[in-house]
Design a protein around this motif. Structure first.
Motif, short mmCIF file in Angstrom:
data_model
loop_
_atom_site.label_atom_id
_atom_site.label_comp_id
_atom_site.label_asym_id
_atom_site.label_seq_id
_atom_site.Cartn_x
_atom_site.Cartn_y
_atom_site.Cartn_z
N TYR A 7 0.83 -1.21 0.00
CA TYR A 7 0.00 0.00 0.00
C TYR A 7 0.87 1.26 0.00
O TYR A 7 0.51 2.27 -0.62
N VAL A 8 2.01 1.20 0.67
CA VAL A 8 2.97 2.31 0.60
C VAL A 8 3.42 2.52 -0.85
O VAL A 8 3.47 3.64 -1.35
N GLN A 9 3.71 1.41 -1.53
CA GLN A 9 4.17 1.52 -2.92
C GLN A 9 3.08 2.08 -3.82
O GLN A 9 3.35 2.86 -4.73
N LEU A 10 1.84 1.70 -3.55
CA LEU A 10 0.72 2.23 -4.34
C LEU A 10 0.60 3.74 -4.14
O LEU A 10 0.38 4.49 -5.10
N ALA A 11 0.78 4.19 -2.90
CA ALA A 11 0.73 5.63 -2.62
C ALA A 11 1.86 6.36 -3.35
O ALA A 11 1.67 7.44 -3.91
N ILE A 12 3.05 5.75 -3.35
CA ILE A 12 4.19 6.35 -4.05
C ILE A 12 3.87 6.43 -5.55
O ILE A 12 4.10 7.46 -6.19
N PHE A 13 3.32 5.35 -6.09
CA PHE A 13 2.95 5.38 -7.51
C PHE A 13 1.92 6.47 -7.80
O PHE A 13 2.02 7.19 -8.80
N GLU A 14 0.90 6.58 -6.95
CA GLU A 14 -0.12 7.60 -7.18
C GLU A 14 0.50 9.00 -7.22
O GLU A 14 0.15 9.83 -8.06
N ASP A 15 1.42 9.24 -6.28
CA ASP A 15 2.10 10.54 -6.26
C ASP A 15 2.89 10.76 -7.56
O ASP A 15 2.87 11.85 -8.14
N LEU A 16 3.58 9.70 -7.99
CA LEU A 16 4.36 9.81 -9.22
C LEU A 16 3.45 10.04 -10.43
O LEU A 16 3.78 10.80 -11.34
N GLY A 17 2.30 9.37 -10.45
CA GLY A 17 1.35 9.56 -11.54
C GLY A 17 0.89 11.00 -11.61
O GLY A 17 0.78 11.58 -12.70
N ARG A 18 0.64 11.59 -10.44
CA ARG A 18 0.23 12.99 -10.41
C ARG A 18 1.36 13.90 -10.88
O ARG A 18 1.14 14.90 -11.57
N VAL A 19 2.59 13.54 -10.50
CA VAL A 19 3.75 14.32 -10.94
C VAL A 19 3.91 14.25 -12.46
O VAL A 19 4.25 15.24 -13.11
N VAL A 20 3.65 13.08 -13.05
CA VAL A 20 3.67 12.96 -14.51
C VAL A 20 2.60 13.86 -15.12
O VAL A 20 2.85 14.65 -16.03
N ALA A 21 1.37 13.75 -14.59
CA ALA A 21 0.24 14.45 -15.19
C ALA A 21 0.38 15.97 -15.09
O ALA A 21 -0.14 16.69 -15.95
N THR A 22 1.06 16.45 -14.06
CA THR A 22 1.14 17.90 -13.85
C THR A 22 2.52 18.46 -14.19
O THR A 22 2.82 19.61 -13.86
N ALA A 23 3.36 17.66 -14.82
CA ALA A 23 4.72 18.11 -15.14
C ALA A 23 4.69 19.32 -16.05
O ALA A 23 3.84 19.43 -16.94
N PRO A 24 5.62 20.28 -15.84
CA PRO A 24 5.59 21.51 -16.62
C PRO A 24 6.08 21.34 -18.06
O PRO A 24 5.79 22.19 -18.90
N THR A 25 6.80 20.27 -18.37
CA THR A 25 7.29 20.05 -19.74
C THR A 25 7.07 18.60 -20.14
O THR A 25 6.95 17.71 -19.29
N ILE A 26 7.06 18.38 -21.44
CA ILE A 26 6.89 17.03 -21.97
C ILE A 26 8.14 16.19 -21.65
O ILE A 26 8.03 14.98 -21.43
N GLU A 27 9.30 16.84 -21.57
CA GLU A 27 10.53 16.12 -21.21
C GLU A 27 10.40 15.57 -19.80
O GLU A 27 10.76 14.42 -19.52
N ALA A 28 9.88 16.40 -18.89
CA ALA A 28 9.72 15.97 -17.50
C ALA A 28 8.69 14.84 -17.40
O ALA A 28 8.88 13.85 -16.70
N LYS A 29 7.60 14.99 -18.15
CA LYS A 29 6.57 13.94 -18.19
C LYS A 29 7.18 12.61 -18.57
O LYS A 29 6.98 11.59 -17.93
N GLU A 30 7.92 12.63 -19.67
CA GLU A 30 8.47 11.39 -20.21
C GLU A 30 9.49 10.78 -19.24
O GLU A 30 9.48 9.58 -18.99
N ALA A 31 10.32 11.65 -18.65
CA ALA A 31 11.35 11.15 -17.73
C ALA A 31 10.69 10.54 -16.49
O ALA A 31 10.99 9.41 -16.11
N VAL A 32 9.76 11.27 -15.87
CA VAL A 32 9.16 10.79 -14.62
C VAL A 32 8.29 9.56 -14.87
O VAL A 32 8.11 8.73 -14.00
N SER A 33 7.77 9.42 -16.10
CA SER A 33 6.94 8.24 -16.38
C SER A 33 7.73 6.95 -16.18
O SER A 33 7.17 5.92 -15.82
N ARG A 34 9.05 7.00 -16.40
CA ARG A 34 9.88 5.81 -16.16
C ARG A 34 9.94 5.46 -14.67
O ARG A 34 9.94 4.30 -14.29
N VAL A 35 9.99 6.50 -13.83
CA VAL A 35 10.02 6.28 -12.39
C VAL A 35 8.67 5.70 -11.94
O VAL A 35 8.60 4.78 -11.13
#
Lengths: 239, 239
Positions: free
Chosen positions: B48-76
């Protein structure tokens, strides 16, 4: 009248893998092979669309009303994210930079994502199910028109499991426990089609040149709509 | 004074795989082997901790200021989601239902997620980097105390690449282009530690029984903090 259908000149004669996505499997009678844009244009558009689908799924996971729904939808999100990673890997394989290759589609897809967001969790699940259903089906068909080797590899990406049944089950269960959801979700599902078809149209190779072109292409879009109607039917919703 | 450190009775003598997460590799001098809770409790909490971390990362992808950041964080995000899928697969392998096994941790982890959300994209990236850094490190160490076979399998899950450098690079680049971010992100990084340590503490087997127990366990938490400090240093931030 809006012209939905564009034409291109490229002809590809090599035999191809048929896309095996669930929707495509039963329904394909005509395909989009000779309407495919260049490989890089295809990949940039398809990858950014997939990223948008993943972002929506991620939000659906994060805002799910139960832990069961979270866990179930996380599998769908993982499948979508994996498709995205494979599409960007394909861009890199061709020497492209994923961000640069996706950039031309940012404006239109971000807009699409905004207008298809949905006003609550249930509408967002319907968005993921309906738009990903249509667009994965569409890009799988379009991939058949790419140069043989990479086209086959890309077809295999779309042939991967998408776990669409997970989303369908969430929607059906929600409607079962609150039948008043049905008319609202049916209307939402209908509203999604126009914007989703615009995304598909803009991924074709070139603008329509004649009424003949349109007549030739129309059956493909008719099939996409037919698959959409089956998807809505399976939810007990009128398309 | 809060008692951070709890004890348990179980002793495991079998040789184990060392967790190989980046942070653990260089730093481990003592481990949490004899503080591990039962296998199911470990997995429910860790998943459940990992799911919460993923959810946070998903939000970081969705709200990233650039497409480069989106693509990079999507790997994480993909790496985190894969860890989550592997942890739930491990729950199923033991005959458990992932949702039921995770449910006891819903309240505390949802609270943790809420208070560590961050007020903008940059704080959210720091949250993902810092909390995942500490908690993946912690659960990797704790896994060493699980029954041999499944403990080894779980250690391998945490040994997978997490692409933490992607997040570190995003933060460093943001600070480079706007140095005024540094003090705010440093303060945010410091604020995250207390809540993150509470999550770690609550994952241990049992409440502390004596001052001796605490003295024995304290070095582990000291090492988690030391790794956190190195992570902050690498960003040019004071921990």
């Amino acid at each position: 009248v809006v012209n939905w259908f564009w034409r291109k000149n490229k002809r590809v004669d090599a035999p191809r893998l048929r896309p095996r996505s669930e929707e495509a499997a039963g329904a394909t009678k005509v395909d989009l092979a000779d309407l495919a844009p260049g490989r890089e244009r295809f990949l940039g558009n398809a990858a950014y669309v997939q990223l948008a689908i993943f972002e929506d799924l991620g939000r659906v996971v994060a805002t799910a009303p139960t832990i069961e729904a979270k866990e179930a939808v996380s599998r769908v999100a993982a499948a979508s994210l994996e498709k995205f990673q494979l599409l960007t890997a394909e861009i890199r394989r061709g020497g492209g930079d994923p961000s640069a290759v996706m950039k031309p589609y940012l404006g239109s897809i971000d807009f699409f994502q905004r207008v298809t967001q949905g006003s609550d969790w249930y509408e967002s699940v319907v968005t993921c199910h309906i738009t990903a259903g249509i667009l994965d089906d569409f890009f799988a068909r379009l991939a058949a028109g790419l140069p043989t080797t990479s086209g086959d590899r890309i077809s295999l990406i779309y042939a991967r499991a998408s776990y669409a049944d997970v989303l369908a089950n969430q929607i059906s269960a929600a409607i079962d426990s609150d039948p008043r959801l049905a008319p609202r979700l049916a209307m939402w599902g209908r509203r999604l089609v126009g914007d989703t078809m615009l995304v598909a149209r803009s991924a074709l190779a070139s603008p329509p040149a004649s009424a003949n072109d349109e007549a030739r292409i129309e059956p493909v879009f008719t099939e996409l709509i037919a698959a959409h109607t089956r998807r809505m039917d399976a939810l007990g919703l009128t398309a």
